[in-house]
Design a protein around this motif. Structure first.
Motif, mmCIF file in Angstrom:
data_model
loop_
_atom_site.group_PDB
_atom_site.id
_atom_site.type_symbol
_atom_site.label_atom_id
_atom_site.label_comp_id
_atom_site.label_asym_id
_atom_site.label_seq_id
_atom_site.Cartn_x
_atom_site.Cartn_y
_atom_site.Cartn_z
ATOM 1 N N VAL A 155 0.158 57.176 13.621
ATOM 2 C CA VAL A 155 -0.810 58.082 14.244
ATOM 3 C C VAL A 155 -0.131 59.071 15.194
ATOM 4 O O VAL A 155 -0.353 60.279 15.116
ATOM 5 C CB VAL A 155 -1.902 57.276 14.995
ATOM 6 N N THR A 156 0.754 58.554 16.046
ATOM 7 C CA THR A 156 1.416 59.470 16.985
ATOM 8 C C THR A 156 2.371 60.410 16.252
ATOM 9 O O THR A 156 2.440 61.592 16.572
ATOM 10 C CB THR A 156 2.219 58.714 18.068
ATOM 11 N N VAL A 157 3.070 59.877 15.290
ATOM 12 C CA VAL A 157 3.984 60.722 14.522
ATOM 13 C C VAL A 157 3.217 61.877 13.891
ATOM 14 O O VAL A 157 3.645 63.028 13.915
ATOM 15 C CB VAL A 157 4.676 59.921 13.400
ATOM 16 N N ASN A 158 2.088 61.521 13.372
ATOM 17 C CA ASN A 158 1.256 62.527 12.730
ATOM 18 C C ASN A 158 0.782 63.567 13.741
ATOM 19 O O ASN A 158 0.723 64.756 13.448
ATOM 20 C CB ASN A 158 0.069 61.827 12.067
ATOM 21 N N LYS A 159 0.480 63.106 14.943
ATOM 22 C CA LYS A 159 0.043 64.025 15.996
ATOM 23 C C LYS A 159 1.167 65.013 16.318
ATOM 24 O O LYS A 159 0.938 66.214 16.464
ATOM 25 C CB LYS A 159 -0.357 63.222 17.234
ATOM 26 N N VAL A 160 2.394 64.481 16.399
ATOM 27 C CA VAL A 160 3.539 65.348 16.686
ATOM 28 C C VAL A 160 3.696 66.380 15.571
ATOM 29 O O VAL A 160 3.900 67.576 15.818
ATOM 30 C CB VAL A 160 4.831 64.518 16.848
ATOM 31 N N LEU A 161 3.555 65.911 14.343
ATOM 32 C CA LEU A 161 3.647 66.842 13.202
ATOM 33 C C LEU A 161 2.582 67.931 13.322
ATOM 34 O O LEU A 161 2.868 69.130 13.172
ATOM 35 C CB LEU A 161 3.471 66.076 11.886
ATOM 36 N N GLN A 162 1.360 67.530 13.599
ATOM 37 C CA GLN A 162 0.267 68.508 13.724
ATOM 38 C C GLN A 162 0.579 69.552 14.791
ATOM 39 O O GLN A 162 0.295 70.734 14.629
ATOM 40 C CB GLN A 162 -1.064 67.798 14.050
ATOM 41 N N LEU A 163 1.175 69.087 15.897
ATOM 42 C CA LEU A 163 1.521 70.031 16.980
ATOM 43 C C LEU A 163 2.551 71.059 16.515
ATOM 44 O O LEU A 163 2.441 72.235 16.826
ATOM 45 C CB LEU A 163 2.028 69.270 18.210
ATOM 46 N N THR A 164 3.553 70.583 15.741
ATOM 47 C CA THR A 164 4.558 71.551 15.260
ATOM 48 C C THR A 164 3.895 72.579 14.349
ATOM 49 O O THR A 164 4.261 73.748 14.355
ATOM 50 C CB THR A 164 5.703 70.859 14.479
ATOM 51 N N LEU A 165 2.901 72.123 13.586
ATOM 52 C CA LEU A 165 2.207 73.040 12.679
ATOM 53 C C LEU A 165 1.372 74.038 13.490
ATOM 54 O O LEU A 165 1.329 75.230 13.185
ATOM 55 C CB LEU A 165 1.318 72.276 11.696
ATOM 56 N N ARG A 166 0.757 73.530 14.546
ATOM 57 C CA ARG A 166 -0.062 74.416 15.380
ATOM 58 C C ARG A 166 0.809 75.468 16.054
ATOM 59 O O ARG A 166 0.390 76.600 16.281
ATOM 60 C CB ARG A 166 -0.794 73.581 16.429
ATOM 61 N N GLU A 167 2.043 75.086 16.378
ATOM 62 C CA GLU A 167 2.929 76.016 17.087
ATOM 63 C C GLU A 167 3.699 76.930 16.127
ATOM 64 O O GLU A 167 4.623 77.622 16.552
ATOM 65 C CB GLU A 167 3.895 75.245 17.986
ATOM 66 N N GLY A 168 3.372 76.891 14.858
ATOM 67 C CA GLY A 168 3.945 77.916 13.983
ATOM 68 C C GLY A 168 4.758 77.429 12.789
ATOM 69 O O GLY A 168 5.185 78.240 11.971
ATOM 70 N N ALA A 169 4.993 76.116 12.690
ATOM 71 C CA ALA A 169 5.719 75.649 11.505
ATOM 72 C C ALA A 169 4.743 75.513 10.329
ATOM 73 O O ALA A 169 3.533 75.454 10.528
ATOM 74 C CB ALA A 169 6.375 74.300 11.793
ATOM 75 N N ARG A 170 5.299 75.506 9.139
ATOM 76 C CA ARG A 170 4.488 75.280 7.943
ATOM 77 C C ARG A 170 4.837 73.901 7.390
ATOM 78 O O ARG A 170 6.004 73.504 7.415
ATOM 79 C CB ARG A 170 4.809 76.358 6.898
ATOM 80 N N LEU A 171 3.828 73.194 6.894
ATOM 81 C CA LEU A 171 4.083 71.868 6.326
ATOM 82 C C LEU A 171 5.000 72.001 5.108
ATOM 83 O O LEU A 171 4.709 72.768 4.196
ATOM 84 C CB LEU A 171 2.755 71.206 5.922
ATOM 85 N N ALA A 172 6.101 71.267 5.125
ATOM 86 C CA ALA A 172 7.063 71.362 4.018
ATOM 87 C C ALA A 172 6.484 70.771 2.748
ATOM 88 O O ALA A 172 5.768 69.768 2.787
ATOM 89 C CB ALA A 172 8.345 70.625 4.387
ATOM 90 N N GLU A 173 6.789 71.388 1.636
ATOM 91 C CA GLU A 173 6.435 70.792 0.351
ATOM 92 C C GLU A 173 7.388 69.630 0.081
ATOM 93 O O GLU A 173 8.472 69.589 0.643
ATOM 94 C CB GLU A 173 6.611 71.825 -0.773
ATOM 95 N N PRO A 174 6.999 68.704 -0.828
ATOM 96 C CA PRO A 174 7.939 67.619 -1.138
ATOM 97 C C PRO A 174 9.278 68.199 -1.626
ATOM 98 O O PRO A 174 9.304 69.083 -2.471
ATOM 99 C CB PRO A 174 7.239 66.869 -2.269
#
Ligand code: GDP
Ligand code: ZN
Length: 461
Positions: free
Chosen positions: A95-114
Motif C-alpha cells: 500500500v505505501t509503495v503504491n502511494k509513493v508510486l502514485q506521488l511520482t506520477l502526480r509530480e510528472g512521471a509516467r507509469l512505465a510499460e512492462p
C-alpha cells in the motif's frame, strides 16, 4: 535520444520486504526532490552519483510523511537505462509503495510499460536486443536454472556467439570479393567454392548446436508441461500435493504478473514443471472422465511429460492398459503407488508396458519413492549430463526462428556448392544468413553488409 520520465514499482527477484519505486529519465531527480525530505535539507539533485540517502517521502500537498525511505541516486550515463535513475526503497507493504508510486506520477512521471526500462537501455545503446530480451525472460524466469540461462544471455553469451559467426561469414564474403577482383589462381571458382564450403560447414554446425539447445531452453523458460494421469483413487492428487509440497512452488511475485489458476509450477531439481490443469484433477479426479477419451488423448499429446499413476494394491485394469496406449511415444514416467499395501498388480506386465518408460514405485502415504521420482524427472530432462551453466541455451522463440532461417540459407549454400552454382548466387544466401543473425542482436537494422565490408576490409578501393 529524448524520452519522458517513467516510474514503476520494481520489486527485486524472489521475496523480500523491500519494494522499490524506480524512476528513469531527465526529470527523475527533480520529481524525486519534490517528494523527498532529508534531515539536513540536501536535495537529491545536489548529491554525488551512485550514492544512497536516508530520508522521508512526503505528500507535497499536505507535507504528511508517507514513508521512511532509502533513495539511490544514479546519474546518467552510468546507469542501466543510461538516463538519470532514482530508486526509492520502501520497506512498508504494498500500500505505501503504491502511494509513493502514485506521488511520482502526480509530480510528472509516467507509469512505465512492462519492460520499458529495458527497452530504454536498448534504445540508448546500453544493451543489444538479445540482451534486452534476456532481461524480459529474466523477469519471467521460473527456476534458478532458467534464471542462469537468462543471465548468461544477458551477459552476452549468445550475442558473442552470434557475433563470431557473423564475423566469420563476413570474412568469407570479403575473401570471395578479393578472389574475384584480384584472381591469383587459375581456378578462382573452385577456390571460392572450397572456401564457401568450409565456412558453411562451420557456421551450419554451430547454428545446429545452438538449435539443439533450444528445446531445453524453451522448457527452462516456460516449464515442462506435465500431466498426471491415472484411474480414480490411484493417488494423483496425493502425487500433485507431494510435488508441490516437497518443492517450493515457484513464486512469481512481480507486480503485474498474474498466475494462471489452472497451472501450478514446481521446481524439481532445476526442472520447472508446469502441472497442467491441476485444478481439473483436483475437482473431477480424472481427466478422461471429465473431457472424454478422444479429447483427453489430444490433450495428452500436447504435454511434454506424462506421469502415469497405477495402484500397486489393485489389479491392472483395461483402463490402465488404455492409458499406456494413449501415451505411446511420449515422455512418460510410470509410478506404481501404494507400495505400503499388499501387492496385487501384475508387476511383470507393468514392466512390459513400461519398456520404453521410466518406472518408479512409491508410497505417497509414507512419503517413500519421491526422491527416486524426482531423480527420474531430472534424468529425463537433463539426460544426466547437461548442466545449464555450461551452455548457451537459446530459449527465445524469436531467436530460434531466426537461427532456423539462417541455417536454412546455410544449407542452401551447401547445396548450391554441390550443384556448382555460380558464386554470385551463393553469395546471396550467405549474405542473407548474415542479415538474419544480425536481427538476433538487433544489428541488421543499423548496418548494411556493404558498410561493414568497406569499414572492415577496405574493399573496392
Ligand atoms: P486420485 O483419485 O488418483 O487423485 O487419488 P488420491 O490422491 O485422491 O488418493 C486416493 C486415496 O488413496 C486417498 O485416500 C489417499 O490418501 C490414498 N493414498 C494415496 N497414496 C497412497 C499410498 O501410497 N498408500 C496408501 N495406502 N494410500 C494412499
Ligand atoms: Zn484425488
Amino acid at each position: 535520444m529524448e524520452f519522458d520520465t517513467i516510474s514503476a514499482i520494481s520489486t527485486p527477484m524472489g521475496e523480500g520486504a523491500i519494494a522499490i519505486v524506480r524512476l528513469s529519465g531527465d526529470d527523475s531527480l527533480a520529481i524525486a526532490d519534490r517528494l523527498y525530505r532529508s534531515r539536513d535539507g540536501r536535495k537529491l539533485s545536489d548529491v554525488a552519483s551512485h550514492t544512497i540517502h536516508y530520508g522521508n517521502i512526503v505528500d507535497p500537498k499536505t507535507d504528511d510523511v508517507v514513508e521512511e525511505v532509502m533513495v539511490s541516486v544514479m546519474k546518467a550515463p552510468r546507469t542501466f537505462t543510461r538516463e538519470n535513475v532514482v530508486e526509492i526503497n520502501c520497506h512498508g507493504g504494498f500500500v505505501t509503495v503504491n502511494k509513493v508510486l502514485q506521488l511520482t506520477l502526480r509530480e510528472g512521471a509516467r507509469l512505465a510499460e512492462p519492460g520499458e526500462f529495458t527497452k530504454r537501455a536498448f534504445l540508448n545503446g546500453r544493451i543489444d536486443l538479445s540482451q534486452a530480451e534476456a532481461v524480459m525472460d529474466l523477469i519471467r524466469a521460473k527456476t534458478d536454472r532458467a534464471m542462469n540461462v537468462a543471465i548468461g544471455q544477458m551477459e552476452g553469451r549468445l550475442s558473442n556467439q552470434i557475433r563470431t559467426l557473423r564475423q566469420s561469414i563476413l570474412e568469407t564474403l570479403a575473401q570471395v570479393e578479393v578472389n574475384i577482383d584480384y584472381p591469383e589462381y587459375d581456378d578462382v571458382e573452385e577456390m571460392t567454392h572450397q572456401l564457401f564450403k568450409e565456412r558453411a560447414d562451420y557456421v551450419g554446425g554451430e547454428l545446429d548446436k545452438l538449435l539443439r539447445t533450444s528445446q531445453q531452453g524453451k522448457i527452462l523458460r516456460d516449464g515442462l508441461s506435465t500431466v498426471i494421469v491415472g484411474r480414480p483413487n490411484v493417488g494423483k492428487s496425493s502425487l500433485l500435493n507431494a510435488l508441490v509440497h516437497e518443492n517450493k512452488a515457484i513464486v512469481t511475485d512481480i507486480p503485474g504478473t498474474t498466475r494462471d489458476v489452472i497451472e501450478e509450477y514446481v521446481n524439481v531439481r532445476g526442472v520447472p514443471l508446469r502441472l497442467v490443469d491441476t485444478a481439473g484433477i483436483r475437482e473431477t479426479e480424472d481427466i478422461v472422465e471429465r473431457i472424454g477419451v478422444e479429447r483427453s488423448r489430444e490433450y495428452l499429446k500436447k504435454a511434454d511429460l506424462i506421469l502415469l499413476v497405477l495402484n500397486y494394491s489393485d489389479d491392472l485394469t483395461e483402463e490402465d492398459e488404455g492409458l499406456f496406449e494413449a501415451v505411446k511415444g511420449m515422455d512418460v514416467i510410470v509410478i506404481v503407488n501404494k507400495t505400503d499395501l499388499d501387492p496385487k498388480i501384475d508387476m511383470e506386465r507393468v514392466k512390459e508396458l513400461s519398456a520404453n518408460h521410466q518406472l518408479v514405485t512409491t508410497s505417497l502415504l509414507k512419503e517413500e519413492g519421491i526422491d527416486e521420482l524426482e531423480q527420474a524427472i531430472a534424468d529425463l530432462f537433463f539426460e544426466g549430463e547437461l548442466e545449464a551453466q555450461d551452455l548457451t541455451y537459446v530459449s527465445n522463440s524469436r531467436h530460434i526462428a531466426l537461427i532456423e532461417q539462417a541455417l536454412h540459407h546455410i544449407e542452401e549454400v551447401k547445396e548450391a556448392i554441390e550443384l556448382n552454382t555460380p558464386v554470385d548466387l551463393i553469395q546471396i544466401d550467405f549474405t542473407r544468413a548474415w542479415e538474419l543473425l544480425g536481427e538476433i542482436i538487433g544489428d541488421a537494422v543499423h548496418e548494411s553488409l556493404i558498410d561493414q565490408l568497406f569499414s572492415q576490409f577496405c574493399l573496392g578501393k
